[in-house]
Design an enzyme around this catalytic site. Sequence first.
Site, PDB file in Angstrom:
ATOM      1  N   ASP A 295     -10.972   1.841   1.010  1.00 24.72           N
ATOM      2  CA  ASP A 295     -11.237   1.336   2.370  1.00 24.72           C
ATOM      3  C   ASP A 295     -12.194   2.259   3.119  1.00 24.72           C
ATOM      4  O   ASP A 295     -12.983   1.805   3.948  1.00 24.72           O
ATOM      5  CB  ASP A 295      -9.923   1.207   3.162  1.00 24.72           C
ATOM      6  CG  ASP A 295      -9.130  -0.034   2.758  1.00 24.72           C
ATOM      7  OD1 ASP A 295      -9.735  -0.978   2.225  1.00 24.72           O
ATOM      8  OD2 ASP A 295      -7.905  -0.044   2.979  1.00 24.72           O
TER       9      ASP A 295
ATOM     10  N   LYS B 227       0.818  -1.221   0.000  1.00 22.34           N
ATOM     11  CA  LYS B 227       0.000   0.000   0.000  1.00 22.34           C
ATOM     12  C   LYS B 227       0.853   1.273   0.000  1.00 22.34           C
ATOM     13  O   LYS B 227       0.537   2.242  -0.670  1.00 22.34           O
ATOM     14  CB  LYS B 227      -0.967  -0.009   1.178  1.00 22.34           C
ATOM     15  CG  LYS B 227      -2.085  -1.036   1.008  1.00 22.34           C
ATOM     16  CD  LYS B 227      -3.136  -0.933   2.090  1.00 22.34           C
ATOM     17  CE  LYS B 227      -4.229  -1.979   1.863  1.00 22.34           C
ATOM     18  NZ  LYS B 227      -5.297  -1.923   2.851  1.00 22.34           N
TER      19      LYS B 227
HETATM   20  P1  NDP Z   1      -0.903  -2.573   9.808  1.00 21.25           P
HETATM   21  O1  NDP Z   1       0.218  -3.556   9.840  1.00 21.25           O
HETATM   22  O2  NDP Z   1      -0.725  -1.285   9.117  1.00 21.25           O
HETATM   23  O3  NDP Z   1      -1.350  -2.253  11.325  1.00 21.25           O
HETATM   24  C1  NDP Z   1      -1.466  -3.280  12.281  1.00 21.25           C
HETATM   25  C2  NDP Z   1      -2.031  -2.741  13.587  1.00 21.25           C
HETATM   26  O4  NDP Z   1      -2.194  -3.839  14.493  1.00 21.25           O
HETATM   27  C3  NDP Z   1      -1.128  -1.721  14.265  1.00 21.25           C
HETATM   28  O5  NDP Z   1      -1.924  -0.810  14.994  1.00 21.25           O
HETATM   29  C4  NDP Z   1      -0.304  -2.599  15.206  1.00 21.25           C
HETATM   30  O6  NDP Z   1       0.174  -1.912  16.345  1.00 21.25           O
HETATM   31  C5  NDP Z   1      -1.371  -3.597  15.661  1.00 21.25           C
HETATM   32  N1  NDP Z   1      -0.780  -4.841  16.100  1.00 21.25           N
HETATM   33  C6  NDP Z   1      -0.212  -5.809  15.325  1.00 21.25           C
HETATM   34  N2  NDP Z   1       0.230  -6.829  16.106  1.00 21.25           N
HETATM   35  C7  NDP Z   1      -0.050  -6.487  17.393  1.00 21.25           C
HETATM   36  C8  NDP Z   1       0.164  -7.134  18.646  1.00 21.25           C
HETATM   37  N3  NDP Z   1       0.756  -8.320  18.738  1.00 21.25           N
HETATM   38  N4  NDP Z   1      -0.274  -6.498  19.771  1.00 21.25           N
HETATM   39  C9  NDP Z   1      -0.875  -5.289  19.687  1.00 21.25           C
HETATM   40  N5  NDP Z   1      -1.097  -4.630  18.531  1.00 21.25           N
HETATM   41  C10 NDP Z   1      -0.687  -5.222  17.397  1.00 21.25           C
HETATM   42  O7  NDP Z   1      -2.141  -3.384   9.208  1.00 21.25           O
HETATM   43  P2  NDP Z   1      -3.468  -2.783   8.530  1.00 21.25           P
HETATM   44  O8  NDP Z   1      -3.842  -1.532   9.231  1.00 21.25           O
HETATM   45  O9  NDP Z   1      -3.290  -2.755   7.066  1.00 21.25           O
HETATM   46  O10 NDP Z   1      -4.515  -3.959   8.844  1.00 21.25           O
HETATM   47  C11 NDP Z   1      -5.007  -4.165  10.154  1.00 21.25           C
HETATM   48  C12 NDP Z   1      -6.100  -5.228  10.112  1.00 21.25           C
HETATM   49  O11 NDP Z   1      -7.174  -4.757   9.306  1.00 21.25           O
HETATM   50  C13 NDP Z   1      -5.639  -6.554   9.487  1.00 21.25           C
HETATM   51  O12 NDP Z   1      -6.241  -7.596  10.216  1.00 21.25           O
HETATM   52  C14 NDP Z   1      -6.233  -6.511   8.088  1.00 21.25           C
HETATM   53  O13 NDP Z   1      -6.513  -7.788   7.580  1.00 21.25           O
HETATM   54  C15 NDP Z   1      -7.526  -5.731   8.338  1.00 21.25           C
HETATM   55  N6  NDP Z   1      -8.036  -5.055   7.141  1.00 21.25           N
HETATM   56  C16 NDP Z   1      -9.323  -5.315   6.736  1.00 21.25           C
HETATM   57  C17 NDP Z   1      -9.848  -4.686   5.629  1.00 21.25           C
HETATM   58  C18 NDP Z   1     -11.244  -5.008   5.196  1.00 21.25           C
HETATM   59  O14 NDP Z   1     -11.626  -4.629   4.080  1.00 21.25           O
HETATM   60  N7  NDP Z   1     -12.031  -5.678   6.011  1.00 21.25           N
HETATM   61  C19 NDP Z   1      -9.073  -3.708   4.864  1.00 21.25           C
HETATM   62  C20 NDP Z   1      -7.741  -3.461   5.390  1.00 21.25           C
HETATM   63  C21 NDP Z   1      -7.256  -4.121   6.489  1.00 21.25           C
HETATM   64  P3  NDP Z   1       1.641  -1.183  16.314  1.00 21.25           P
HETATM   65  O15 NDP Z   1       1.433   0.146  15.631  1.00 21.25           O
HETATM   66  O16 NDP Z   1       1.982  -1.042  17.744  1.00 21.25           O
HETATM   67  O17 NDP Z   1       2.536  -2.091  15.546  1.00 21.25           O
END
Ligand code: NDP
Length: 285
Positions: free
Chosen positions: A112, A75
């Site tokens: 999105d 992205k």
């Molecule tokens: P990113 O990698 O950009 O962000 C991930 C987020 O999850 C961050 O806030 C991160 O926190 C947090 N996170 C990850 N692992 C942990 C952990 N072990 N403990 C606490 N926090 C954690 O991913 P996206 O924003 O692109 O996607 C996030 C979710 O949304 C995914 O599950 C994806 O599949 C879903 N999604 C769904 C869509 C839909 O159309 N339904 C569209 C886009 C995404 P930190 O900043 O601290 O790392």
Amino acid sequence: MSAGRQDRPLPLLAGLIGWPVAQSKSPLIHEFWLKRLGIDGHYVRLPVRPGEVARAFKGMAALGFTGLQATMPHKRACFDLVDHHTPAAKALGAVNTVIVEDDGTLTGENTDLPGFLEPLANLDLSGEQVTVLGAGGAAAAVIAGLVGLGARRIAVVNRSPEGTARLLEDIAATLTGCDIIEAGWSQAEALAAGSRLIANATSLGMAGMPPLPLEVGSLRDDAIVYDIITHPHQTPLLRAAAARGLRTHDGLEMLVGQAREAFRRFYGAEPPKDGDAELRVLLTA
Ligand code: NDP
């Protein structure tokens, strides 16, 4: 007989770049609508390695693509590599859909945002507090969507404060006039308890990830719980919220909503809503 974007040579091609990409349900959605509308077109999964997006873009117009969508980890690269951005993509600092214009230039769009909003039509969040869990790429669209529904007091709960700060800086223009609470997980329960809507935009609760540490017992009786995770679509959070009788929305609703917007741009036709129930059965099979 084909309907659709007759200004482009057939078949109309679009697809999804990602690494990995095999797991994506997006082709199922687009192919379902293409078949239903009798459009001569395809939506394909394209495994593109990290660092290869620029090379992939070079061949896109020549190969006859009307556009592409992007999933992890592409992205950011899409945002950087397109020639123009729509106002929504610019405001969110994120591109998940790339349109090949007639002159061969590439426009970056973010579907999105409308996707997240699709199941929330007519919801008025004026005067309400909302809580967004997560501060990654998807959280930008979620927060902007909630602002669009009138929310002006937004709690952002995230593991890393740096991630929250970066996100809030990226979408600062969208947040004018909003009261933002930046919080860690220790405050999540209290903030969620005071919120009309709680959205999970983290990866927690996804298959293979730890569960989301949030109890639903203290949520308001009129709370709406929205978990954008698609795999599984019924996350432990949503199951607990539904068992408490709360209104819930899942990630498949957002996925279909964002695909609807992309489909209009790729194929020049309106995806029929009368097949939504059948599509949902396909997606949850
Ligand atoms: P990113 O990698 O950009 O962000 C991930 C987020 O999850 C961050 O806030 C991160 O926190 C947090 N996170 C990850 N692992 C942990 C952990 N072990 N403990 C606490 N926090 C954690 O991913 P996206 O924003 O692109 O996607 C996030 C979710 O949304 C995914 O599950 C994806 O599949 C879903 N999604 C769904 C869509 C839909 O159309 N339904 C569209 C886009 C995404 P930190 O900043 O601290 O790392």
